[in-house]
Design a protein around this motif. Structure first.
Motif, PDB file in Angstrom:
ATOM      1  N   ARG A  98       0.849  -1.189   0.000  1.00  0.00           N
ATOM      2  CA  ARG A  98       0.000   0.000   0.000  1.00  0.00           C
ATOM      3  C   ARG A  98       0.883   1.236   0.000  1.00  0.00           C
ATOM      4  N   LEU A  99       0.923   1.911  -1.140  1.00  0.00           N
ATOM      5  CA  LEU A  99       1.822   3.041  -1.319  1.00  0.00           C
ATOM      6  C   LEU A  99       1.120   4.338  -0.928  1.00  0.00           C
ATOM      7  N   GLN A 122       1.562   9.324  -9.524  1.00  0.00           N
ATOM      8  CA  GLN A 122       1.578   7.952  -9.022  1.00  0.00           C
ATOM      9  C   GLN A 122       2.159   6.958 -10.028  1.00  0.00           C
ATOM     10  N   ILE A 123       2.218   7.333 -11.293  1.00  0.00           N
ATOM     11  CA  ILE A 123       2.914   6.475 -12.255  1.00  0.00           C
ATOM     12  C   ILE A 123       4.396   6.454 -11.911  1.00  0.00           C
ATOM     13  N   TYR A 124       4.965   7.630 -11.717  1.00  0.00           N
ATOM     14  CA  TYR A 124       6.379   7.712 -11.354  1.00  0.00           C
ATOM     15  C   TYR A 124       6.633   7.018 -10.019  1.00  0.00           C
ATOM     16  N   ASP A 125       5.737   7.232  -9.048  1.00  0.00           N
ATOM     17  CA  ASP A 125       5.876   6.574  -7.750  1.00  0.00           C
ATOM     18  C   ASP A 125       5.853   5.056  -7.886  1.00  0.00           C
ATOM     19  N   THR A 126       5.000   4.539  -8.766  1.00  0.00           N
ATOM     20  CA  THR A 126       4.903   3.091  -8.958  1.00  0.00           C
ATOM     21  C   THR A 126       6.218   2.510  -9.440  1.00  0.00           C
ATOM     22  N   TYR A 127       6.828   3.144 -10.417  1.00  0.00           N
ATOM     23  CA  TYR A 127       8.093   2.640 -10.948  1.00  0.00           C
ATOM     24  C   TYR A 127       9.188   2.646  -9.880  1.00  0.00           C
ATOM     25  N   ARG A 128       9.209   3.681  -9.061  1.00  0.00           N
ATOM     26  CA  ARG A 128      10.221   3.754  -7.989  1.00  0.00           C
ATOM     27  C   ARG A 128       9.917   2.728  -6.882  1.00  0.00           C
ATOM     28  N   ALA A 129       8.641   2.504  -6.613  1.00  0.00           N
ATOM     29  CA  ALA A 129       8.272   1.488  -5.621  1.00  0.00           C
ATOM     30  C   ALA A 129       8.706   0.106  -6.088  1.00  0.00           C
ATOM     31  N   ARG A 151      -8.048   8.150  -8.914  1.00  0.00           N
ATOM     32  CA  ARG A 151      -6.815   8.762  -9.419  1.00  0.00           C
ATOM     33  C   ARG A 151      -5.701   7.715  -9.490  1.00  0.00           C
ATOM     34  N   GLY A 152      -5.633   6.859  -8.486  1.00  0.00           N
ATOM     35  CA  GLY A 152      -4.673   5.761  -8.543  1.00  0.00           C
ATOM     36  C   GLY A 152      -4.995   4.774  -9.646  1.00  0.00           C
ATOM     37  N   GLY A 153      -6.288   4.712 -10.018  1.00  0.00           N
ATOM     38  CA  GLY A 153      -6.708   3.823 -11.085  1.00  0.00           C
ATOM     39  C   GLY A 153      -6.169   4.234 -12.435  1.00  0.00           C
ATOM     40  N   HIS A 154      -6.188   5.550 -12.725  1.00  0.00           N
ATOM     41  CA  HIS A 154      -5.624   5.884 -14.026  1.00  0.00           C
ATOM     42  C   HIS A 154      -4.108   5.851 -14.024  1.00  0.00           C
ATOM     43  N   ALA A 155      -3.464   5.912 -12.850  1.00  0.00           N
ATOM     44  CA  ALA A 155      -2.028   5.639 -12.790  1.00  0.00           C
ATOM     45  C   ALA A 155      -1.761   4.159 -13.085  1.00  0.00           C
TER      46      ALA A 155
END
Length: 319
Positions: A98-99, A122-129, A151-155
């Protein structure tokens, strides 16, 4: 009666989680806060470095685990949807992460101030996670999925774009599935029909008046027609946040913002409102207020069944 059964299941999952799952730890993720323009034009170094955290939870096992990154919506890290899915994923033997994309940036909620948080952050955050998870001894770096809400859904959805993966994709870890719940799909982005090839599963209430289903249906249909493994599950009579058990009755706020009637078209690295010819703003006339949210037991059960079959089968191959 169905609602009582669902509540009992959630309570059972809570007890099960507390006793049977050993992984429950905070992990720091080094990321950046990029403006939408900087993100769309590839100016990664222009972003402000920031530390965010995520909570990793999963079964007690000696094997490396597949993991699902959970992305909250504009309601923030206390999102009931993300918490509920953590419990469900644990119950089927899958780890979750859970980010929290807000706390490290000093944000609590953006429901009523959508401009506080970039569309693509959150796209960028996902890649770093993914890079942080790939270093964890309990995680299988080659079996990472992303699931996001609103909003997290479209990321979760647009993180499949080849363009974004080429610009910002992780140096470690493999993103093998995208699960998007009621995202906003009223975008026209450069390269949005050129994807990595990882399967996409989208879930939406047909009566969603925050992020309408129709633009997502058109997008998913076009992806499928182009040969991608993209499918949409649409639930009749169902509203936004249908998987959030903390909203048993229909709820709304006059301050909540929705861009449901806005088209955002990328032009020269900016999101433009075609009606005005100017960069899109939440002060634009197309922005409305007071969308609705409500949990729906039947839609949640169907979504859970679909996610379980997909993750344990085609995605993570645990069956």
């Amino acid at each position: 009666m169905a609602g009582i059964v669902r509540l009992l299941l959630v309570l059972e999952l809570l007890l099960f989680s507390a006793t049977a799952f050993a992984l429950d730890e905070k992990i720091v993720v080094q990321t950046r806060t990029l403006s939408e323009h900087d993100f769309l034009t590839g100016k990664e170094q222009a972003g402000q470095p920031v530390e965010i955290t995520g909570t990793l939870a999963g079964p007690d096992t000696d094997e490396r685990l597949p993991v699902v990154i959970l992305l909250h919506g504009t309601d923030g890290p206390r999102s009931g949807a993300a918490w509920n899915w953590r419990l469900f994923l644990e119950s089927i033997g899958v780890a979750s992460f859970r980010l929290d994309s807000y706390t490290g940036r000093g944000i609590e909620s953006a429901d009523s101030q959508q401009e506080l948080f970039g569309q693509f952050t959150q796209i960028y955050d996902t890649y770093r996670a993914m890079e942080a998870l790939a270093e964890h001894p309990k995680i299988d770096a080659n079996r990472i999925a992303v699931m996001g809400f609103s909003r997290g859904g479209h990321a979760a959805l647009y993180s499949a774009m080849t363009r974004f993966q080429n610009a910002y994709g992780p140096k470690q870890g493999k993103l093998i599935a995208h699960l998007a719940f009621y995202p906003a799909c009223n975008f026209e982005l450069v390269g949005q029909f050129e994807l990595s090839g990882a399967p996409i599963r989208e879930f939406h209430g047909a009566e969603d008046d925050w992020t309408p289903a129709a633009p997502c249906r058109a997008y998913i249909d076009r992806l499928a027609a182009g040969g991608y493994d993209a499918q949409m599950s649409e639930f009749p009579g169902v509203l936004h946040s249908f998987d959030n058990t903390s909203i048993p009755a229909r709820n709304w706020s006059a301050s909540w913002q929705t861009s449901r009637k806005c088209l955002r078209r990328e032009e020269n690295g900016r999101l433009v409102n075609p009606e005005t010819g100017k960069p899109f703003s939440y002060a634009d006339a197309c922005v409305e207020y007071g969308p609705s949210v409500q949990y729906n037991d039947g839609a949640t059960a169907k979504a859970q069944a679909a996610v379980e079959a997909f993750l344990l089968g085609d995605a993570f191959k645990l069956k």
